[in-house]
Structures are given as structure tokens and as C-alpha cells.
Design an enzyme around this catalytic site. Structure first.
Site, PDB file in Angstrom:
ATOM      1  N   ASP A   8       8.232 -42.872 -50.025  1.00  0.00           N
ATOM      2  CA  ASP A   8       7.667 -43.216 -48.717  1.00  0.00           C
ATOM      3  C   ASP A   8       6.170 -43.488 -48.865  1.00  0.00           C
ATOM      4  O   ASP A   8       5.406 -42.605 -49.265  1.00  0.00           O
ATOM      5  CB  ASP A   8       7.913 -42.045 -47.754  1.00  0.00           C
ATOM      6  CG  ASP A   8       7.502 -42.366 -46.325  1.00  0.00           C
ATOM      7  OD1 ASP A   8       7.141 -43.521 -46.050  1.00  0.00           O
ATOM      8  OD2 ASP A   8       7.552 -41.445 -45.487  1.00  0.00           O
ATOM      9  N   ASP A 102       8.263 -49.654 -45.549  1.00  0.00           N
ATOM     10  CA  ASP A 102       7.438 -48.795 -46.395  1.00  0.00           C
ATOM     11  C   ASP A 102       8.186 -47.618 -47.014  1.00  0.00           C
ATOM     12  O   ASP A 102       7.570 -46.662 -47.470  1.00  0.00           O
ATOM     13  CB  ASP A 102       6.248 -48.265 -45.591  1.00  0.00           C
ATOM     14  CG  ASP A 102       6.666 -47.451 -44.381  1.00  0.00           C
ATOM     15  OD1 ASP A 102       7.877 -47.389 -44.086  1.00  0.00           O
ATOM     16  OD2 ASP A 102       5.779 -46.880 -43.717  1.00  0.00           O
ATOM     17  N   GLU A 103       9.507 -47.678 -47.055  1.00  0.00           N
ATOM     18  CA  GLU A 103      10.258 -46.563 -47.648  1.00  0.00           C
ATOM     19  C   GLU A 103      11.596 -47.031 -48.193  1.00  0.00           C
ATOM     20  O   GLU A 103      12.172 -48.019 -47.720  1.00  0.00           O
ATOM     21  CB  GLU A 103      10.478 -45.441 -46.624  1.00  0.00           C
ATOM     22  CG  GLU A 103      11.265 -45.879 -45.409  1.00  0.00           C
ATOM     23  CD  GLU A 103      11.503 -44.753 -44.427  1.00  0.00           C
ATOM     24  OE1 GLU A 103      11.867 -43.650 -44.860  1.00  0.00           O
ATOM     25  OE2 GLU A 103      11.352 -44.999 -43.210  1.00  0.00           O
TER      26      GLU A 103
END
EC number: 2.7.7.7
Length: 407
Positions: A8, A102-103
């Protein structure tokens, strides 16, 4: 036993801006547009110290931190960094599932077995590569399944590494407030607390299983199992495929001015068409979203004759859909999405399965028709001409989530 990482990126949008503008480093920054009704997309860790968080109105954040630095979003930068981030992770394993921009989840079982490495050392290596190549920090959760990996990555930020095993999950997650459990929303947590399920460990108790059935319905067993450290979902590589290209915008003030709203649709259609062309993507379904309040919104879609990325087709269809469902109400947001997208090469491969000559002739006829329509619309600015076939195959639904890249 499988070894799953959840990786993350920390305060991604804010960190992305800092990576491209080092002068912002160490300052309390928020990502959002400077307007009366702006909502914060991301807050840097420096801003969070003042109690500022994502989804907070900008005016309130300014009250908490008068020297707050407001940075407008740069989505192309975020997309570029996101792609590079996933490319780095994929060098460790191709069994990767993108969870958001974003993860991601990644199965590193085979990598660790082949290289005879400790999972913690691999996590350090990933963090070092992401930071050295992108100047971005990330937190990593390591566990035997996706749920525990996600829970682990949230425990230490920024740049944390947390390991949860089948032996340690009770000590790690059971004492946490029920609202901290991944998948438990803000509306569900109070309902569980009323039933005496205050911590994740309470949800894991068999004697509480009957209590949670009215709340979770058919998913009750899934939540009960997760609270007990069990998650049978697999890494879904197919989830990474882009299904739509969308864009939306929130007005500075609510509006019912149809000329203004149509001009906004024009800009959105240009953006969607441009992004589709850059990625060599085409779609055969176009939808619009009208948002009246935070709670009330509506979407409608139309299937078009051919896969397209053409601005005129996207814009004309959006206007037709708008006129079919708009009743003069005040609007706060509008959006357009090109759906059922395919890569041009994939579409060409599918076409090659059929009679090439027949399809080429059909496509030529359609293209010539679109050219004539485009010339007529250009010479008659007050009129919008469309093919009659674009008026069929309509479907209306209530919007359940935001379009991609909501602003």
C-alpha cells in the site's frame, strides 16, 4: 502455505506531488481543487497531525491548519507512478491483483520458495526499490491470506512491515475495534456495537454468529470466518483489466443551466476520448451520471453500433442520454464513461475470426456515415444529428459508486 503481500503506497497523491516537487516535503499539504465546496482527496502525514483527513471539506481543513498547502490534483502523474509501482511489484511475481490505484495484493509463495528468502527481507527489498525508483513510501502486510495481509498493512504507516500468521492473528487483530476491520463500514460498525460486538474478537465468537446474520445477510459466514483469520478468496489477476474509462466533475455551485451542463459534458467527452486514444482502447457502451445531492444520483447507458473512441460519438450519445433523463433539477456533478472497453489489437483479433471482407465493408460504411454526420454538425452548430440506431438499446440504473477519476 501461501504467502500473500498487501502493498500500500502511503498518502499516495500527496507523496506523488512531493516526489515531483521536493520543495513540498515536510509541509502539511492536501490534494484538492481550490474551491468553495472542495473535498480533500488526500492529506500528507504532516497535515494529518492537525486532524485533517481525506473526504474532509477544505474549509474545515483550513480552520484546523491556517498554513495548509493546497495542491491541485495531477491525475496523469498519479497514473504514471501507479503503473511504474505495479511494474516493480510484478518483477517479484506475476500473481498480482490491483486493488486500487495505490495498492495491490501479490502472491509471493513461489518467489520466496525459489529464492529461499525470508518474507520480511523480501518486503524490505520491495520498499527500497519503490523508494529509490519512485521516491514513494509503502507499507506492507504479510499473511497467509488477502484479508490478514490487508489488515497487516494498515497497522504500521508509513513504511511499515507487519507480519500476521495463523498463530498470531488472534493477538494482532482480535483486540482491534470492530470499525477497524476491513470491510466493516461506518454504518455497519454502530449496528454491531449495539449488539455488543465491540471488537473484532467479539465477531469471531460462535455465540454471536446468529446475532450478525440480520446485519450481514448471506455474507455473515464470510465475515465470521475472516474474524477467525480465514479468507479463501484467491488473487484475481483478471481484476486488473480496465473495464471502463470515465471522467466526472463537480460544479463550483449547483446548476440547472442546460447550456452550461452540456458544455461540461463536451469537455468530459474530450477527456474520455483522449484517454481512450492514448491507451488504444475502444468501447461499445457509453453512460452518463447525474448527481443531484450526496445521496441522490442517476446513471443511464446506451449501447452504440460499433466499438469507438470517437469524441463526436461519445459527446452526442452523452447529450442524448442527458436529454432523456434530465428534468430540470439542480445538479452538483456530471460524468461520462466509455464502457466494455477492449484494446484495439484484441478487437482486431476478434474481427479476424469472421469474414474480413464483409466486416471491412461494414466498417467503411459506418465510418463514411459518421464523417457525413460530423460535417453536418460542424456546419450546423445549433443542431445535433445522430444515427437513428443510437436511439435504441437504452438501460437506466441508479448510480451505486463513483466513476473512475472522480474529482
Amino acid at each position: 502455505m501461501q504467502i500473500i503481500f498487501h502493498v500500500d503506497l502511503n498518502a499516495f497523491y500527496a507523496s506523488a506531488e512531493t516526489s515531483s516537487q521536493p520543495s513540498l516535503k515536510g509541509k502539511p499539504i492536501v490534494i484538492c481543487r481550490e474551491s468553495r465546496r472542495s473535498i480533500i482527496t488526500t492529506a500528507s502525514y504532516e497535515a494529518r497531525k492537525f486532524g485533517i483527513h481525506s473526504a474532509m471539506p477544505l474549509f474545515k481543513a483550513k480552520e484546523l491548519c491556517p498554513h495548509l498547502v493546497i495542491v491541485p490534483p495531477h491525475f496523469e502523474l498519479y497514473k504514471t507512478l501507479s503503473e511504474k509501482f505495479f511494474n516493480i511489484i510484478s518483477t517479484f511475481s506475476q500473481e498480482l491483483e490491483v486493488a486500487s490505484i495505490d495498492e495491490c495484493y501479490v502472491d509471493l509463495t513461489n518467489y520466496i520458495q525459489v529464492h529461499h528468502q525470508n518474507p520480511y527481507d523480501v518486503a524490505i527489498e520491495i520498499q527500497k526499490r519503490v523508494f529509490s525508483e519512485l521516491k514513494l513510501e509503502c507499507s506492507i502486510g504479510i499473511a497467509p491470506n488477502k484479508f490478514l495481509a490487508k489488515m497487516a498493512s494498515d497497522m504500521e504507516k508509513p513504511m511499515g512491515i507487519t507480519v500476521i500468521t495463523n498463530q498470531s492473528y488472534k493477538q494482532k487483530i482480535w483486540p482491534l475495534p470492530i470499525g477497524n476491520m476491513f470491510g466493516i463500514g461506518k454504518k455497519t460498525a454502530p449496528k454491531l456495537i449495539e449488539l455488543g460486538i465491540v471488537r473484532i474478537g467479539d465477531l469471531a465468537k460462535y455465540e454471536n454468529y446468529e446475532k450478525i446474520k440480520p446485519i450481514f445477510g448471506k455474507n455473515a459466514l464470510i465475515y465470521y470466518q475472516k474474524a477467525n483469520g480465514k479468507d479463501y478468496s484467491k488473487i484475481n489477476v483478471a481484476h486488473n483489466e480496465l473495464k471502463s474509462i470515465g471522467n466526472s466533475t463537480t460544479f463550483e455551485r449547483d446548476s440547472q443551466d442546460e447550456d452550461f451542463i452540456k458544455s461540461v459534458f463536451r469537455e468530459l467527452a474530450l477527456e474520455v476520448s483522449s484517454r481512450a486514444k492514448k491507451r488504444d482502447l475502444v468501447g461499445n457502451s457509453i453512460s452518463i451520471t447525474l448527481k443531484y445531492t450526496r445521496e441522490k444520483s442517476k446513471t443511464k447507458q446506451m449501447i452504440v453500433d460499433d466499438y469507438t473512441q470517437d469524441f463526436d460519438t461519445i459527446y452526442a450519445t452523452a447529450l442524448l442520454l442527458f436529454e432523456s433523463i434530465y428534468g430540470g433539477e439542480m445538479l452538483r456533478l456530471v460524468g461520462i464513461s466509455l464502457n466494455n472497453v477492449k484494446h484495439v489489437e484484441e478487437l482486431q483479433q476478434q474481427i479476424s475470426l469472421f469474414d474480413h471482407t464483409q466486416i471491412q465493408a461494414s466498417k467503411k460504411e459506418i465510418n463514411e456515415t459518421e464523417k457525413v454526420i460530423h460535417r453536418l454538425n460542424s456546419s450546423l452548430p445549433g443542431l445535433k444529428i445522430m444515427k437513428a440506431s443510437d436511439l435504441i438499446k437504452q438501460q437506466s440504473t441508479i448510480q451505486k459508486k463513483y466513476l473512475e477519476n472522480n474529482e
